[in-house]
Design a protein around this motif. Structure first.
Motif, PDB file in Angstrom:
ATOM      1  N   TYR A  47       0.828  -1.199   0.000  1.00 20.87           N
ATOM      2  CA  TYR A  47       0.000   0.000   0.000  1.00 20.87           C
ATOM      3  C   TYR A  47       0.869   1.257   0.000  1.00 20.87           C
ATOM      4  CZ  TYR A  47      -4.069  -2.935   0.917  1.00 20.87           C
ATOM      5  OH  TYR A  47      -5.059  -3.868   0.809  1.00 20.87           O
ATOM      6  N   GLU A  48       0.216   2.384  -0.276  1.00 23.24           N
ATOM      7  CA  GLU A  48       0.910   3.673  -0.236  1.00 23.24           C
ATOM      8  C   GLU A  48       0.732   4.378   1.110  1.00 23.24           C
ATOM      9  OE1 GLU A  48       0.627   5.750  -4.408  1.00 23.24           O
ATOM     10  OE2 GLU A  48      -1.178   4.519  -4.118  1.00 23.24           O
ATOM     11  N   VAL A  49      -0.409   4.143   1.746  1.00 26.56           N
ATOM     12  CA  VAL A  49      -0.696   4.729   3.060  1.00 26.56           C
ATOM     13  C   VAL A  49      -1.320   3.649   3.937  1.00 26.56           C
ATOM     14  CG1 VAL A  49      -1.895   6.537   4.347  1.00 26.56           C
ATOM     15  CG2 VAL A  49      -1.155   6.975   1.994  1.00 26.56           C
ATOM     16  N   VAL A  50      -0.836   3.547   5.164  1.00 24.71           N
ATOM     17  CA  VAL A  50      -1.424   2.637   6.148  1.00 24.71           C
ATOM     18  C   VAL A  50      -1.824   3.447   7.375  1.00 24.71           C
ATOM     19  CG1 VAL A  50      -1.017   0.715   7.739  1.00 24.71           C
ATOM     20  CG2 VAL A  50      -0.145   0.602   5.386  1.00 24.71           C
ATOM     21  N   PHE A  51      -3.101   3.412   7.709  1.00 22.84           N
ATOM     22  CA  PHE A  51      -3.604   4.045   8.926  1.00 22.84           C
ATOM     23  C   PHE A  51      -3.638   2.992  10.033  1.00 22.84           C
ATOM     24  CE2 PHE A  51      -5.241   6.928   5.739  1.00 22.84           C
ATOM     25  CZ  PHE A  51      -5.255   8.166   6.361  1.00 22.84           C
ATOM     26  N   ILE A  52      -2.942   3.271  11.132  1.00 23.82           N
ATOM     27  CA  ILE A  52      -3.012   2.379  12.297  1.00 23.82           C
ATOM     28  C   ILE A  52      -3.845   3.079  13.360  1.00 23.82           C
ATOM     29  CG2 ILE A  52      -1.748   1.028  13.991  1.00 23.82           C
ATOM     30  CD1 ILE A  52       0.680   1.096  12.232  1.00 23.82           C
ATOM     31  N   GLY A  78      13.414   0.207   4.515  1.00 17.96           N
ATOM     32  CA  GLY A  78      13.575   1.544   5.062  1.00 17.96           C
ATOM     33  C   GLY A  78      12.791   2.636   4.364  1.00 17.96           C
ATOM     34  N   GLN A  79      12.003   2.291   3.360  1.00 20.70           N
ATOM     35  CA  GLN A  79      11.276   3.305   2.594  1.00 20.70           C
ATOM     36  C   GLN A  79       9.951   3.646   3.270  1.00 20.70           C
ATOM     37  OE1 GLN A  79      12.722   4.874  -0.283  1.00 20.70           O
ATOM     38  NE2 GLN A  79      14.351   3.837   0.839  1.00 20.70           N
ATOM     39  N   LEU A  80      10.065   4.358   4.386  1.00 15.71           N
ATOM     40  CA  LEU A  80       8.897   4.733   5.182  1.00 15.71           C
ATOM     41  C   LEU A  80       8.907   6.224   5.488  1.00 15.71           C
ATOM     42  CD1 LEU A  80       8.642   2.072   8.074  1.00 15.71           C
ATOM     43  CD2 LEU A  80       7.493   2.014   5.860  1.00 15.71           C
ATOM     44  N   THR A  81       7.700   6.774   5.644  1.00 14.47           N
ATOM     45  CA  THR A  81       7.496   8.081   6.260  1.00 14.47           C
ATOM     46  C   THR A  81       6.456   7.877   7.355  1.00 14.47           C
ATOM     47  OG1 THR A  81       7.935   9.264   4.195  1.00 14.47           O
ATOM     48  CG2 THR A  81       6.760  10.468   5.912  1.00 14.47           C
ATOM     49  N   LEU A 134      14.276   8.597   9.589  1.00 14.74           N
ATOM     50  CA  LEU A 134      12.995   8.669   8.888  1.00 14.74           C
ATOM     51  C   LEU A 134      12.337  10.022   9.131  1.00 14.74           C
ATOM     52  CD1 LEU A 134      11.459   5.187   9.838  1.00 14.74           C
ATOM     53  CD2 LEU A 134      12.717   5.768   7.744  1.00 14.74           C
ATOM     54  N   LYS A 135      11.560  10.483   8.160  1.00 11.59           N
ATOM     55  CA  LYS A 135      10.744  11.675   8.372  1.00 11.59           C
ATOM     56  C   LYS A 135       9.573  11.322   9.276  1.00 11.59           C
ATOM     57  CE  LYS A 135      11.648  13.861   3.872  1.00 11.59           C
ATOM     58  NZ  LYS A 135      11.024  14.326   2.606  1.00 11.59           N
ATOM     59  N   PHE A 136       9.245  12.247  10.177  1.00 16.92           N
ATOM     60  CA  PHE A 136       8.070  12.088  11.036  1.00 16.92           C
ATOM     61  C   PHE A 136       7.262  13.377  10.912  1.00 16.92           C
ATOM     62  CE2 PHE A 136       6.670   9.287  14.643  1.00 16.92           C
ATOM     63  CZ  PHE A 136       5.437   9.882  14.806  1.00 16.92           C
ATOM     64  N   LYS A 221       7.061   8.853  -3.911  1.00 15.45           N
ATOM     65  CA  LYS A 221       6.978   7.658  -4.742  1.00 15.45           C
ATOM     66  C   LYS A 221       7.875   6.552  -4.179  1.00 15.45           C
ATOM     67  CE  LYS A 221       7.296   6.134  -9.578  1.00 15.45           C
ATOM     68  NZ  LYS A 221       5.914   5.615  -9.571  1.00 15.45           N
ATOM     69  N   GLY A 222       7.300   5.378  -4.017  1.00 13.77           N
ATOM     70  CA  GLY A 222       8.054   4.238  -3.523  1.00 13.77           C
ATOM     71  C   GLY A 222       8.084   4.116  -2.016  1.00 13.77           C
ATOM     72  N   LYS A 223       7.621   5.167  -1.310  1.00 13.46           N
ATOM     73  CA  LYS A 223       7.625   5.138   0.144  1.00 13.46           C
ATOM     74  C   LYS A 223       6.219   4.877   0.683  1.00 13.46           C
ATOM     75  CE  LYS A 223      11.629   7.927   1.496  1.00 13.46           C
ATOM     76  NZ  LYS A 223      12.095   9.033   2.377  1.00 13.46           N
ATOM     77  N   LEU A 224       6.173   4.141   1.780  1.00 12.73           N
ATOM     78  CA  LEU A 224       4.924   3.884   2.483  1.00 12.73           C
ATOM     79  C   LEU A 224       4.777   4.889   3.614  1.00 12.73           C
ATOM     80  CD1 LEU A 224       2.445   2.188   3.375  1.00 12.73           C
ATOM     81  CD2 LEU A 224       4.051   0.660   4.542  1.00 12.73           C
ATOM     82  N   PHE A 225       3.636   5.549   3.676  1.00  9.61           N
ATOM     83  CA  PHE A 225       3.342   6.499   4.752  1.00  9.61           C
ATOM     84  C   PHE A 225       2.502   5.774   5.808  1.00  9.61           C
ATOM     85  CE2 PHE A 225       3.149  11.168   5.674  1.00  9.61           C
ATOM     86  CZ  PHE A 225       2.488  11.072   6.885  1.00  9.61           C
ATOM     87  N   ILE A 226       3.023   5.710   7.038  1.00 12.43           N
ATOM     88  CA  ILE A 226       2.286   5.123   8.155  1.00 12.43           C
ATOM     89  C   ILE A 226       1.754   6.257   9.022  1.00 12.43           C
ATOM     90  CG2 ILE A 226       2.364   3.625  10.182  1.00 12.43           C
ATOM     91  CD1 ILE A 226       4.720   2.176   8.949  1.00 12.43           C
TER      92      ILE A 226
END
Length: 290
Positions: A47-52, A78-81, A134-136, A221-226
């Protein structure tokens, strides 16, 4: 004879423990089937965005947020924001400075409006981002503006300065009871809220819309946003999810919803239940952090 008694007692103890089996959590997929943690992680990485979603004071909920984040970090190389409701847009500079090592923890605490359970529940996530570079993203609208909307209505935001407008979603913002969860909020507030009920819903909407815009603007692009948020902001694909889909209907979004159960088997709810991609059930008597 003594050996026989001991053996009989041992069998009884094993049977008793099996009968009383308890577990700290259970994940289900959208079809209502139990799912293993590793399989869920492999799927979420697509996925591109995961809401927890979270219940703010549930300790196992926060522990799982960190475990999911660490597992997705490995799965995505490591491809996360990361981003969270608990941090407000006008505090992004301080958060960035802490992540880069320019601020120590004491100054961070003195300069940001941190939640009371930051130390136990959110610091582990922030420190993980710091350790892994990582960006937060501080995604939420500063609470004072949501408070103004709750008291005076949405039009009150038209009087803020241009600098302040940068800390919230682009105006105007759509507020409608078509958003999942908002009719439920209206019903819960009841008739005693009177004509101001829509002000309270608008206050919720400016939070949701701002968080959605913050996520949208920080997608790479290519990063998953949690994104970590109270379950109400994402359950049933309402709230922040609804506004994010308005910005880009094509985004691949997964939602982890959260429920508590008094049943040791941790079953899914049977009423008023709209399943999302993954659904977490936690014991209702799990230790609370406040």
């Amino acid at each position: 004879m003594t050996k026989y008694i001991f053996f009989t007692f041992f069998i009884f103890q094993v049977s008793f423990l099996n009968a009383q089996e308890v577990k700290p959590f259970q994940f289900y997929n959208q079809k209502g089937k139990t799912v293993k943690f590793d399989k869920m992680i492999k799927d979420l990485a697509n996925y591109e965005v995961v809401f927890i979603g979270e219940h703010h004071n549930n300790s196992i909920n926060h522990w799982l947020q960190l475990r999911i984040t660490k597992a997705l970090f490995e799965q995505k190389n490591g491809q996360l924001t990361l981003g969270a409701e608990m941090f407000e847009r006008d505090n992004q500079t301080q958060l960035n400075d802490y992540l880069s090592g320019k601020l120590n923890e004491k100054i961070l605490k003195d300069s940001m409006r941190l939640w009371n359970n930051y130390e136990t529940d959110y610091r582990p996530l922030v420190d993980f981002a710091k350790e892994r570079n990582l960006k937060f993203i501080a995604t939420n609208i500063p609470r004072r503006y949501a408070s103004i909307v709750a008291k005076k209505g949405l039009d009150s935001l038209n009087t803020v300065t241009e600098k302040e407008k940068a800390w919230m979603m682009q105006l105007p913002v759509e507020v409608t009871l078509d958003t999942p969860g908002y009719p439920e909020m209206k019903e819960m507030m009841g008739d005693h809220a009177g004509p101001t009920v829509m002000n309270f819903i608008a206050a919720q909407a400016v939070k949701d819309a701002t968080m959605a815009e913050s996520i949208f603007k920080n997608l790479e692009k290519g990063k998953l946003f949690i994104h970590y948020n109270g379950d109400y902001h994402s359950k049933q694909y309402g709230g922040t999810v609804w506004y994010l889909k308005k910005l880009n209907p094509e985004l691949k979004i997964a939602v982890i919803s959260v429920f508590e159960s008094e049943d040791d088997a941790l079953p899914l709810p049977t009423e008023d239940f709209i399943p999302t991609e993954y659904n977490l059930v936690i014991p209702a008597d799990m230790t609370k952090t406040y």
